[in-house]
Enzyme design. Structure first.
Site, short mmCIF file in Angstrom:
data_model
loop_
_atom_site.label_atom_id
_atom_site.label_comp_id
_atom_site.label_asym_id
_atom_site.label_seq_id
_atom_site.Cartn_x
_atom_site.Cartn_y
_atom_site.Cartn_z
N ASN A 15 0.84 -1.19 -0.07
CA ASN A 15 -0.06 0.14 -0.22
C ASN A 15 0.88 1.10 -0.12
O ASN A 15 1.45 1.69 1.06
CB ASN A 15 -1.00 -0.18 1.35
CG ASN A 15 -1.78 1.34 1.32
OD1 ASN A 15 -1.98 2.10 0.49
ND2 ASN A 15 -2.24 1.44 2.52
N LYS A 17 0.12 4.27 -0.53
CA LYS A 17 -0.63 5.54 0.00
C LYS A 17 -0.30 6.56 -1.18
O LYS A 17 -0.21 6.47 -2.10
CB LYS A 17 -0.16 5.83 1.37
CG LYS A 17 -0.31 4.78 2.32
CD LYS A 17 -0.10 5.22 3.57
CE LYS A 17 -0.28 3.47 4.17
NZ LYS A 17 -0.35 3.88 6.03
N HIS A 101 -9.65 1.47 4.16
CA HIS A 101 -8.37 1.80 4.81
C HIS A 101 -8.61 2.71 6.02
O HIS A 101 -9.53 3.70 5.98
CB HIS A 101 -7.28 2.31 4.08
CG HIS A 101 -5.84 2.36 4.79
ND1 HIS A 101 -5.67 3.37 5.46
CD2 HIS A 101 -5.03 1.39 4.83
CE1 HIS A 101 -4.34 3.04 6.09
NE2 HIS A 101 -3.78 1.85 5.48
N GLU A 103 -7.16 5.19 7.05
CA GLU A 103 -6.78 6.76 6.83
C GLU A 103 -8.15 7.17 5.96
O GLU A 103 -8.42 8.30 6.29
CB GLU A 103 -5.83 6.64 6.04
CG GLU A 103 -4.29 6.61 6.86
CD GLU A 103 -2.99 6.12 6.16
OE1 GLU A 103 -2.90 5.86 5.03
OE2 GLU A 103 -2.25 5.75 6.87
N GLU A 173 -6.04 -4.80 10.30
CA GLU A 173 -5.10 -3.51 10.35
C GLU A 173 -5.56 -2.65 11.86
O GLU A 173 -6.29 -1.79 11.93
CB GLU A 173 -5.12 -2.72 9.44
CG GLU A 173 -4.61 -3.31 8.21
CD GLU A 173 -3.88 -2.28 7.10
OE1 GLU A 173 -2.71 -2.36 6.68
OE2 GLU A 173 -4.36 -1.16 7.11
N GLY A 179 1.87 2.90 10.71
CA GLY A 179 2.62 3.91 10.55
C GLY A 179 3.30 4.18 11.77
O GLY A 179 3.84 5.32 11.85
N SER A 218 2.66 -1.74 10.67
CA SER A 218 4.21 -1.64 10.89
C SER A 218 4.97 -2.91 10.67
O SER A 218 5.78 -3.44 11.39
CB SER A 218 4.42 -1.39 12.30
OG SER A 218 3.88 0.13 12.24
P1 PGA Z 1 2.33 0.68 7.76
O1 PGA Z 1 1.04 0.84 7.04
O2 PGA Z 1 3.19 -0.73 7.20
O3 PGA Z 1 3.34 1.92 7.08
O4 PGA Z 1 2.09 0.62 9.01
C1 PGA Z 1 0.19 -0.10 6.93
C2 PGA Z 1 -0.95 0.24 6.18
O5 PGA Z 1 -1.60 1.44 6.41
O6 PGA Z 1 -1.79 -0.40 5.39
#
Ligand code: PGA
Length: 278
Positions: A15, A17, A101, A103, A173, A179, A218
């Site tokens: 992903n 983003k 997601h 976000e 998630e 993140g 992460s």
């Molecule tokens: P991250 O993001 O691996 O940077 O924690 C995962 C995601 O948002 O799908």
């Protein structure tokens, strides 16, 4: 009576983003696509921003790497300024789409009711939905994790026919792990994933067994092998660490190794592709 189920193939998705221009996407894939033979048995998705989708589809065409978008609208067309529909993605040769997601839920007010329309719309356009669900830190602290997951599963998948449920990939998630550099432990991830699977199995036993449920939050080269070791975790959705081809390859390799582990072949699996998870 227990039903003999086909093995589940591991999925690892990048992903990106809002990262990488078209040129950066091409440069990443030129490096990544060399030497992915060791990743046999793992389904790989690259999920770039919309403008990079055609370049990604073009570059991945002769490989086994699939391409997914990061969002779409539920309607096939209409007065929805700034939105993109499922048939538009399919026409580009895109294979899947990340939906829900955290976000998008937190920053763009995406609701479970929206996802109830988006997931079947994606399936209807032959896109694999990668549906993200997960609790926030305060929900976990308030012992609400299972209630949140149950609500997300029941609403987001309400309009999906039972016989198509297993075509969805669910990404568990936990929001507090995205993140932040603070991944869930394999035990926490496995526990939540077992709960998600039990909810789906209660609705449809066959789908509950066959659906792929992956972990995101992460995931890094340094923790991937441990995080992907529980038999019930079918792969990973990777954000930050998917931006470097070498890091993403290492994570995918951990998934390939874990899915090829002989310990797993004694599970419910009924053969299937080499390297498939059971
Ligand atoms: P991250 O993001 O691996 O940077 O924690 C995962 C995601 O948002 O799908």
């Amino acid at each position: 009576m227990p039903v003999q189920m086909p093995a589940r193939t591991a999925v690892v998705a990048a992903n990106w983003k809002m990262h990488k221009t078209v040129g950066e996407t091409a440069a990443f894939l030129d490096r990544f696509l060399g030497g992915i033979e060791q990743l046999e048995g793992v389904e790989l998705f690259i999920c770039p921003p919309f403008p990079s989708l055609p370049a990604a589809v073009e570059r991945c065409r002769r490989s086994r790497v699939l391409v997914a978008a990061q969002n779409m609208h539920a309607e096939p067309q209409g007065a929805f300024t700034g939105e993109v529909s499922a048939p538009m993605l399919t026409e580009l040769g895109v294979d899947g789409v990340i939906l829900g997601h955290s976000e998008r839920r937190a920053m763009f007010a995406e609701r479970d009711e929206d996802l109830a329309h988006k997931v079947p719309a994606a399936l209807g356009a032959a896109l694999t939905p990668i549906l993200c669900i997960g609790e926030t830190e305060s929900e976990r602290d308030a012992d609400q994790t299972q209630a949140v997951l149950a609500r997300q599963i029941s609403t987001d998948l309400a309009e999906v026919a039972d016989e198509r449920l297993s075509e969805v990939v669910i990404a568990y998630e936990p929001v507090w792990a995205i993140g932040t550099g603070r991944n869930a432990t394999p035990e926490q991830a496995a526990e939540a994933i077992a709960f998600i699977r039990s909810q789906l199995a209660a609705r449809d036993e066959r789908a509950g067994e066959a659906i792929r449920i992956i972990y995101g939050g992460s995931v890094k080269p340094g923790n991937a092998a441990e995080l992907l070791s529980p038999e019930t975790i079918d792969g990973a959705l990777v954000g930050g660490a998917s931006l470097q081809p070498g890091d993403f390859k290492e994570i995918a390799l951990a998934a390939a190794d874990s899915s090829a582990s002989p310990a797993e072949s004694s599970g419910s699996g009924a053969g299937g592709a080499a390297g498939s998870r059971s």
